[in-house]
Design an enzyme around this catalytic site. Sequence first.
Site, PDB file in Angstrom:
ATOM      1  N   HIS A 127      19.335 -35.816  -8.888  1.00 19.24           N
ATOM      2  CA  HIS A 127      18.639 -36.317  -7.699  1.00 19.24           C
ATOM      3  C   HIS A 127      17.154 -35.977  -7.739  1.00 19.24           C
ATOM      4  O   HIS A 127      16.498 -36.009  -6.706  1.00 19.24           O
ATOM      5  CB  HIS A 127      19.274 -35.735  -6.431  1.00 19.24           C
ATOM      6  CG  HIS A 127      20.712 -36.134  -6.282  1.00 19.24           C
ATOM      7  ND1 HIS A 127      21.113 -37.418  -6.018  1.00 19.24           N
ATOM      8  CD2 HIS A 127      21.861 -35.404  -6.394  1.00 19.24           C
ATOM      9  CE1 HIS A 127      22.433 -37.473  -5.958  1.00 19.24           C
ATOM     10  NE2 HIS A 127      22.912 -36.252  -6.190  1.00 19.24           N
ATOM     11  N   GLU A 175      18.095 -16.940  -8.781  1.00 18.52           N
ATOM     12  CA  GLU A 175      17.653 -15.585  -9.115  1.00 18.52           C
ATOM     13  C   GLU A 175      17.027 -15.542 -10.518  1.00 18.52           C
ATOM     14  O   GLU A 175      16.005 -14.882 -10.727  1.00 18.52           O
ATOM     15  CB  GLU A 175      18.855 -14.624  -9.013  1.00 18.52           C
ATOM     16  CG  GLU A 175      18.604 -13.198  -9.407  1.00 18.52           C
ATOM     17  CD  GLU A 175      17.519 -12.487  -8.592  1.00 18.52           C
ATOM     18  OE1 GLU A 175      17.057 -13.030  -7.582  1.00 18.52           O
ATOM     19  OE2 GLU A 175      17.119 -11.393  -9.026  1.00 18.52           O
ATOM     20  N   ARG A 217       4.883   0.037  -5.821  1.00 19.93           N
ATOM     21  CA  ARG A 217       4.895  -0.773  -4.608  1.00 19.93           C
ATOM     22  C   ARG A 217       3.937  -1.955  -4.721  1.00 19.93           C
ATOM     23  O   ARG A 217       4.016  -2.887  -3.926  1.00 19.93           O
ATOM     24  CB  ARG A 217       4.498   0.089  -3.403  1.00 19.93           C
ATOM     25  CG  ARG A 217       5.490   1.186  -3.093  1.00 19.93           C
ATOM     26  CD  ARG A 217       4.898   2.199  -2.143  1.00 19.93           C
ATOM     27  NE  ARG A 217       4.678   1.648  -0.824  1.00 19.93           N
ATOM     28  CZ  ARG A 217       5.490   1.792   0.213  1.00 19.93           C
ATOM     29  NH1 ARG A 217       6.595   2.466   0.066  1.00 19.93           N
ATOM     30  NH2 ARG A 217       5.198   1.273   1.381  1.00 19.93           N
ATOM     31  N   ASN A 259      -1.735   2.063   6.109  1.00 20.17           N
ATOM     32  CA  ASN A 259      -0.886   0.934   5.723  1.00 20.17           C
ATOM     33  C   ASN A 259      -0.614   0.135   6.988  1.00 20.17           C
ATOM     34  O   ASN A 259      -0.357   0.722   8.038  1.00 20.17           O
ATOM     35  CB  ASN A 259       0.466   1.415   5.173  1.00 20.17           C
ATOM     36  CG  ASN A 259       0.327   2.068   3.817  1.00 20.17           C
ATOM     37  OD1 ASN A 259      -0.748   2.076   3.235  1.00 20.17           O
ATOM     38  ND2 ASN A 259       1.432   2.629   3.332  1.00 20.17           N
ATOM     39  N   GLY A 260      -0.625  -1.182   6.879  1.00 24.36           N
ATOM     40  CA  GLY A 260      -0.348  -2.005   8.061  1.00 24.36           C
ATOM     41  C   GLY A 260      -1.537  -2.890   8.387  1.00 24.36           C
ATOM     42  O   GLY A 260      -2.461  -3.036   7.581  1.00 24.36           O
ATOM     43  N   LYS A 307      13.167 -14.407 -11.277  1.00 22.16           N
ATOM     44  CA  LYS A 307      12.820 -13.323 -12.206  1.00 22.16           C
ATOM     45  C   LYS A 307      11.824 -13.816 -13.260  1.00 22.16           C
ATOM     46  O   LYS A 307      10.859 -13.132 -13.579  1.00 22.16           O
ATOM     47  CB  LYS A 307      14.066 -12.785 -12.943  1.00 22.16           C
ATOM     48  CG  LYS A 307      15.012 -11.924 -12.150  1.00 22.16           C
ATOM     49  CD  LYS A 307      14.515 -10.534 -11.840  1.00 22.16           C
ATOM     50  CE  LYS A 307      13.922 -10.492 -10.457  1.00 22.16           C
ATOM     51  NZ  LYS A 307      14.822 -10.280  -9.371  1.00 22.16           N
ATOM     52  N   LYS A 312       6.157  -4.249  -4.177  1.00 23.77           N
ATOM     53  CA  LYS A 312       7.575  -3.886  -4.164  1.00 23.77           C
ATOM     54  C   LYS A 312       8.150  -3.965  -2.759  1.00 23.77           C
ATOM     55  O   LYS A 312       9.260  -4.445  -2.567  1.00 23.77           O
ATOM     56  CB  LYS A 312       7.752  -2.469  -4.725  1.00 23.77           C
ATOM     57  CG  LYS A 312       9.198  -2.010  -4.819  1.00 23.77           C
ATOM     58  CD  LYS A 312       9.985  -2.851  -5.796  1.00 23.77           C
ATOM     59  CE  LYS A 312      11.423  -2.463  -5.930  1.00 23.77           C
ATOM     60  NZ  LYS A 312      12.216  -3.519  -6.583  1.00 23.77           N
ATOM     61  N   GLU A 346       8.400 -14.225 -11.724  1.00 18.80           N
ATOM     62  CA  GLU A 346       7.779 -12.947 -11.341  1.00 18.80           C
ATOM     63  C   GLU A 346       7.281 -12.152 -12.536  1.00 18.80           C
ATOM     64  O   GLU A 346       6.190 -11.611 -12.497  1.00 18.80           O
ATOM     65  CB  GLU A 346       8.821 -12.060 -10.635  1.00 18.80           C
ATOM     66  CG  GLU A 346       9.126 -12.452  -9.224  1.00 18.80           C
ATOM     67  CD  GLU A 346      10.110 -11.478  -8.612  1.00 18.80           C
ATOM     68  OE1 GLU A 346       9.810 -10.925  -7.565  1.00 18.80           O
ATOM     69  OE2 GLU A 346      11.200 -11.271  -9.197  1.00 18.80           O
ATOM     70  N   CYS A 358       0.809  -1.223   0.000  1.00 16.82           N
ATOM     71  CA  CYS A 358       0.000   0.000   0.000  1.00 16.82           C
ATOM     72  C   CYS A 358       0.845   1.278   0.000  1.00 16.82           C
ATOM     73  O   CYS A 358       1.909   1.324   0.612  1.00 16.82           O
ATOM     74  CB  CYS A 358      -0.878   0.023   1.237  1.00 16.82           C
ATOM     75  SG  CYS A 358      -1.773  -1.500   1.497  1.00 16.82           S
ATOM     76  N   TRP A 413      -3.221  -2.751  -1.265  1.00 18.13           N
ATOM     77  CA  TRP A 413      -2.869  -4.127  -1.636  1.00 18.13           C
ATOM     78  C   TRP A 413      -3.640  -4.997  -0.655  1.00 18.13           C
ATOM     79  O   TRP A 413      -3.353  -4.979   0.539  1.00 18.13           O
ATOM     80  CB  TRP A 413      -1.353  -4.324  -1.490  1.00 18.13           C
ATOM     81  CG  TRP A 413      -0.815  -5.591  -2.049  1.00 18.13           C
ATOM     82  CD1 TRP A 413      -0.461  -5.838  -3.353  1.00 18.13           C
ATOM     83  CD2 TRP A 413      -0.514  -6.801  -1.330  1.00 18.13           C
ATOM     84  NE1 TRP A 413       0.019  -7.104  -3.488  1.00 18.13           N
ATOM     85  CE2 TRP A 413       0.003  -7.717  -2.259  1.00 18.13           C
ATOM     86  CE3 TRP A 413      -0.646  -7.198  -0.001  1.00 18.13           C
ATOM     87  CZ2 TRP A 413       0.398  -9.004  -1.912  1.00 18.13           C
ATOM     88  CZ3 TRP A 413      -0.255  -8.478   0.354  1.00 18.13           C
ATOM     89  CH2 TRP A 413       0.260  -9.365  -0.598  1.00 18.13           C
TER      90      TRP A 413
HETATM   91  C1  F6R Z   1      12.407 -10.064  -6.493  1.00 18.11           C
HETATM   92  C2  F6R Z   1      11.900  -9.208  -5.483  1.00 18.11           C
HETATM   93  C3  F6R Z   1      11.628  -9.759  -4.119  1.00 18.11           C
HETATM   94  C4  F6R Z   1      12.430  -8.937  -3.123  1.00 18.11           C
HETATM   95  C5  F6R Z   1      12.071  -9.344  -1.684  1.00 18.11           C
HETATM   96  C6  F6R Z   1      12.897  -8.604  -0.661  1.00 18.11           C
HETATM   97  O1  F6R Z   1      12.492  -9.457  -7.724  1.00 18.11           O
HETATM   98  O2  F6R Z   1      11.730  -8.061  -5.724  1.00 18.11           O
HETATM   99  O3  F6R Z   1      11.942 -11.104  -4.031  1.00 18.11           O
HETATM  100  O4  F6R Z   1      13.787  -9.127  -3.379  1.00 18.11           O
HETATM  101  O5  F6R Z   1      10.707  -9.083  -1.457  1.00 18.11           O
HETATM  102  O6  F6R Z   1      12.707  -7.236  -0.755  1.00 18.11           O
HETATM  103  P1  F6R Z   1      13.717  -6.208  -0.110  1.00 18.11           P
HETATM  104  O7  F6R Z   1      15.007  -6.346  -0.806  1.00 18.11           O
HETATM  105  O8  F6R Z   1      13.085  -4.876  -0.320  1.00 18.11           O
HETATM  106  O9  F6R Z   1      13.823  -6.571   1.343  1.00 18.11           O
END
Ligand code: F6R
Length: 607
Positions: free
Chosen positions: A503, A480, A27, A99-100, A484, A602, A487, A2, A73
């Site tokens: 395995h 990673e 976000r 927010n929260g 990606k 985000k 996502e 949010c 959100w």
């Molecule tokens: C991947 C991504 C998430 C963040 C994770 C941690 O692309 O964006 O996996 O890496 O939510 O977020 P931060 O780094 O903000 O603690």
Amino acid sequence: MCGIIAYIGDKPATPRLIEGLRRVEYRGYDSAGVAVLGEDGIWLRKSTGRVEELSRLVGEGTKSTVGMAHTRWATHGGVTVQNAHPHLDVTGRIAVVHNGIIENMHELKAKLQAEGTVFRSETDTEILPHLIRHYYEGDPLKAVLRALEDVRGTYGIGVLFADHPDMIIAARNGSPLVIGLGEGETVLGSDPQAIVAHTRRVIYLDDREVAVLTRQGCQVHKLDGRKVAQRQQVLDQDWGLAEKGQFQNFMLKEIYEQPESIRRCLSGRIQIDDGNAKLGGLNMSPRELVAVGGVVNLGCGTSYHAGMVGAMALEHLARVPARAEIASEFRYRHPIVSRESVYFAVSQSGETADTLGAVEEVTLKGGQCMGIVNVVGSTIARNCGQGVYVHSGPEVAVASTKAFTSQMSALMAFTLMLARTRNLSLEQGQQVARALLDIPNRVQEYLDAPGPIDEVVASVIHARYVLFLGRAFSYPVALEGALKLKEVAYVPCEGYPAGEMKHGPIAMLEKGTPVIFLAPTDAHREKAISNMKEVQARGANLIVVHNAGDAEMASIANVSIPIPVVPAYLTPFLTVLPLQLLAYRAGLALGRDIDKPRNLAKSVTVE
Ligand code: F6R
């Protein structure tokens, strides 16, 4: 998650609020709303979907110069207009954005309902305007302070009173809020992005603080009403307004920013002459560095992967026991916290609730936790007190790219610092320093000629399953790459240590399955080649990321992606680039919302 923006000034609030919402769109959210003070009370508009839809609904708005807006959100209650913020009290004269999470929602709701309050949404937030109304006797600050005494949980809130058009009240507990102090205008935001268009002079609210915003500035109070002395700061220059510029979207822009963001993270910190690094924010003397008995990197998602690379580099170069831990798991396994170890909280946003929880666990058990954080002034950075800012600049795309390489850069700098106090000679330190400072050039070199990514895109977009493999330093990168692709393109895939393939995951391979093998030249090259043969024997489509000039790898691969040559411990800076581009282009080919993938946020401020 949010986002909040609130404005009180001398200009029309609505366009500024809509613009502010656009800046916090990244976000992640699913509905949005705006409330401004009009002559007849509170003027409210809410919609599900994008800020664009809200903007259409709002049209010209009103002439009001006071208001607030929110992107939600969903947590409590579905994605509906009723559940979107702002929420009003029964009289429609108090509005709240939040927010929260209110943890004692059921208890408070039952109490208010018993008094006859009719709730119009399924949210926990709606408790707040009703509760504030319950205590309101003409003094907004008193009513908010009193209401918050009853609340358990996390909040960053903004409150408007129709009876008091000359103020906005804000309060924080566990959900960040920053107040911007402009000329004749004061702005509230859930993150600096919402307010940098107005001013760089800011006050970060601390937990259990309440602020009264007026056109002239703001006064901060503790929850018990005591006034808090002014503590302004000026936002860093690299915290500029995030604009897409010539790029189609933020993710691509941020991928291409990496030479610059890595350079910024390393600059002034890596010293070639001494073969050493200097991280002032850690405040550690050589004596303290020598005493470090271990390093634990805590993080989630991409930040966890950066932590894994960092831990491997620490063991490899500094010969210090090091590991990465998934922050969301850490505190629930009742961890042993060692006082000889250094704990790093690795986080782009600095607001991730799971990572924050891990920081609290380390601190509670007497350990020392430091931040490796991008967002200046964020909760993790402030709770840790000491640490390293990675200086990526704002990362707007939900999928993290440049933060990953900057986090690795900061961890490499720490590795060099620690390694020089024990394991590396001056010459060896200089070699590492040179190689590290050369990384931005090598990253640029790759991005200028990224190889046949589109061939890989064609292979993965309709695949039922994609496997990413790598050993040692390439294993976190395999994780990673898979993260990606999931996502951004929603393609089913996973990352695995190459040696583990036989395995289990080998059962998934069939004719044409894309297998993306990260195989830069290192000590595991021969073993990697054996695994590749196993993959090809099952008819899979073998895509290999390998050192430029490695003709054997190029000839084995069905699709070969060469990368510039760097020392093995620095290969993640290069091997991750084709995977970022692959996720991006696959997402584009599949028509995905690249910067705002479905269901994701985000900064993940709930556990
Ligand atoms: C991947 C991504 C998430 C963040 C994770 C941690 O692309 O964006 O996996 O890496 O939510 O977020 P931060 O780094 O903000 O603690």
